[in-house]
Write an enzyme that holds these catalytic residues in place. Structure first.
Site, PDB file in Angstrom:
ATOM      1  N   PRO A  92      -6.276  11.817   9.471  1.00 20.27           N
ATOM      2  CA  PRO A  92      -5.718  12.527   8.084  1.00 20.27           C
ATOM      3  C   PRO A  92      -4.223  12.799   8.197  1.00 20.27           C
ATOM      4  O   PRO A  92      -3.520  13.066   7.304  1.00 20.27           O
ATOM      5  CB  PRO A  92      -6.359  13.913   7.875  1.00 20.27           C
ATOM      6  CG  PRO A  92      -7.267  13.995   8.884  1.00 20.27           C
ATOM      7  CD  PRO A  92      -7.063  12.855   9.727  1.00 20.27           C
ATOM      8  N   GLU A 119     -12.013  16.487  16.818  1.00 19.14           N
ATOM      9  CA  GLU A 119     -10.503  16.767  16.293  1.00 19.14           C
ATOM     10  C   GLU A 119      -9.792  15.661  16.401  1.00 19.14           C
ATOM     11  O   GLU A 119      -8.583  15.824  16.435  1.00 19.14           O
ATOM     12  CB  GLU A 119     -10.138  18.372  16.846  1.00 19.14           C
ATOM     13  CG  GLU A 119     -11.174  19.272  16.792  1.00 19.14           C
ATOM     14  CD  GLU A 119     -10.999  19.701  15.258  1.00 19.14           C
ATOM     15  OE1 GLU A 119      -9.860  19.815  14.549  1.00 19.14           O
ATOM     16  OE2 GLU A 119     -12.246  19.784  14.450  1.00 19.14           O
ATOM     17  N   ARG A 161      -9.283  -8.637   1.524  1.00 17.32           N
ATOM     18  CA  ARG A 161      -9.056  -9.340   0.182  1.00 17.32           C
ATOM     19  C   ARG A 161      -7.587  -9.993  -0.031  1.00 17.32           C
ATOM     20  O   ARG A 161      -7.678 -10.824  -0.789  1.00 17.32           O
ATOM     21  CB  ARG A 161      -9.600  -8.645  -0.771  1.00 17.32           C
ATOM     22  CG  ARG A 161      -8.607  -7.270  -1.221  1.00 17.32           C
ATOM     23  CD  ARG A 161      -9.302  -6.428  -2.330  1.00 17.32           C
ATOM     24  NE  ARG A 161      -9.165  -6.916  -3.625  1.00 17.32           N
ATOM     25  CZ  ARG A 161      -7.727  -7.094  -4.208  1.00 17.32           C
ATOM     26  NH1 ARG A 161      -6.643  -6.569  -3.487  1.00 17.32           N
ATOM     27  NH2 ARG A 161      -7.841  -7.326  -5.496  1.00 17.32           N
ATOM     28  N   ASP A 176      -2.565  -6.528  -9.050  1.00 15.96           N
ATOM     29  CA  ASP A 176      -3.347  -5.615  -8.555  1.00 15.96           C
ATOM     30  C   ASP A 176      -2.396  -4.274  -9.226  1.00 15.96           C
ATOM     31  O   ASP A 176      -1.253  -4.571  -8.820  1.00 15.96           O
ATOM     32  CB  ASP A 176      -3.389  -5.522  -7.015  1.00 15.96           C
ATOM     33  CG  ASP A 176      -4.452  -6.282  -6.678  1.00 15.96           C
ATOM     34  OD1 ASP A 176      -5.267  -6.969  -7.611  1.00 15.96           O
ATOM     35  OD2 ASP A 176      -4.502  -6.533  -5.430  1.00 15.96           O
TER      36      ASP A 176
END
Ligand code: ADE
Length: 271
Positions: A92, A119, A161, A176
């Site tokens: 994160p 963690e 993709r 896109d």
């Protein structure tokens, strides 16, 4: 492209056998290897984590199993002829994963993913491999998951993709949402298919008109409306030169005006 994933939950990566990524593998466009990190743990309990130095909650993934695993995966890949690996570390606290980063990664021949639990991984592992490889820490969004395996699935699908031959039609990703180099990065508007009426709901007439110019304009207007509603930050970031006269007219109707620097901003209520 070669992809290696080192994880303590190899079965979490089973979706890589399905759908677009599964087909790309079956067609030889993607060579995916999933490894169990515990195979490089040496004690009776196959321990891969320990308590954090400095205290605090949770556990930290240990240097030794990761070091041995990565050395072996790297040696195996090099032997098989792969080169220029990128170590992709989901966390994160990483660089936000965007379409731009997906394009960058899709241009590399070999990605090695190190999804962590607990963690995170002892910092020295990333520091060690950063002396030899590009190490890219990536976050898939501002929320905290229980581990990096779901982010690996997200990143692999976004990258796969883009590989030549994976999608039938190369044009498919030119439009896109977020495609880099798009004049303005707008969200895509709604789409429809047959039947022309369902539960009393019809399809916008313009889409049945066969008039390509009007269809393109309608799509652009819908993209602008949707972006204003869901991602006003994208409008504010757009180069104003990317807006044509019709865009500017619609933006004015939606309450957006050029600010002092020319970029569009939402006019304060009541102006
Ligand atoms: N691991 C836990 N949460 C994550 C996130 N948001 N992105 C990438 N890896 C993660």
């Amino acid at each position: 492209m070669r992809i290696d994933v080192v994880t303590i939950f190899p079965e979490y990566l089973d979706p890589l056998n399905v759908s677009l990524v599964g087909k790309a593998r079956a067609r030889g466009l993607l060579d995916v290897h999933v490894h169990d990190l515990r195979g490089w743990a040496h004690d009776r309990h196959n321990t891969v984590d320990d308590t954090p130095y400095g205290g605090g909650p949770g556990m930290v993934m240990k240097t030794e199993p990761w070091g041995e695993a990565l050395d072996e995966v790297l040696a195996g890949g090099y032997e098989a002829g792969a080169c220029q690996p990128v170590l992709v570390v989901p966390t994160p606290s990483g660089r936000p994963f965007t379409q731009q980063l997906a394009v960058e990664l899709s241009e590399r021949p070999w990605l090695i993913f190190t999804p962590a639990r607990y963690e995170g991984i002892d910092r020295r592992v990333m520091d060690e491999y950063a002396t030899r490889l590009r190490v890219q820490e990536v976050s898939i969004g501002d929320y905290v998951l229980a581990g990096g395996e779901a982010p690996v699935l997200v990143v692999v699908e976004a990258v796969a993709r883009l590989l030549p031959g994976v999608l039938g039609n190369v044009e498919s990703h030119r439009d896109d949402s977020f495609a880099p180099g798009a004049m303005a990065s707008l969200l895509e508007g709604p789409v429809y298919t047959k039947p022309p009426e369902w539960r009393g709901r019809t399809v916008p007439d313009v889409l049945l008109s066969g008039h390509h110019g009007r269809v393109a304009r309608w799509r652009r207007d819908e993209a602008l409306r949707r972006t204003v509603d869901h991602r006003p930050d994208l409008i504010a970031r757009c180069d104003p030169a990317a807006f044509d006269r019709k865009d500017r007219e619609l933006l004015a109707v939606l309450g957006w005006q050029p600010g002092p620097d020319g970029r569009y901003e939402k006019a304060p209520e009541g102006r």
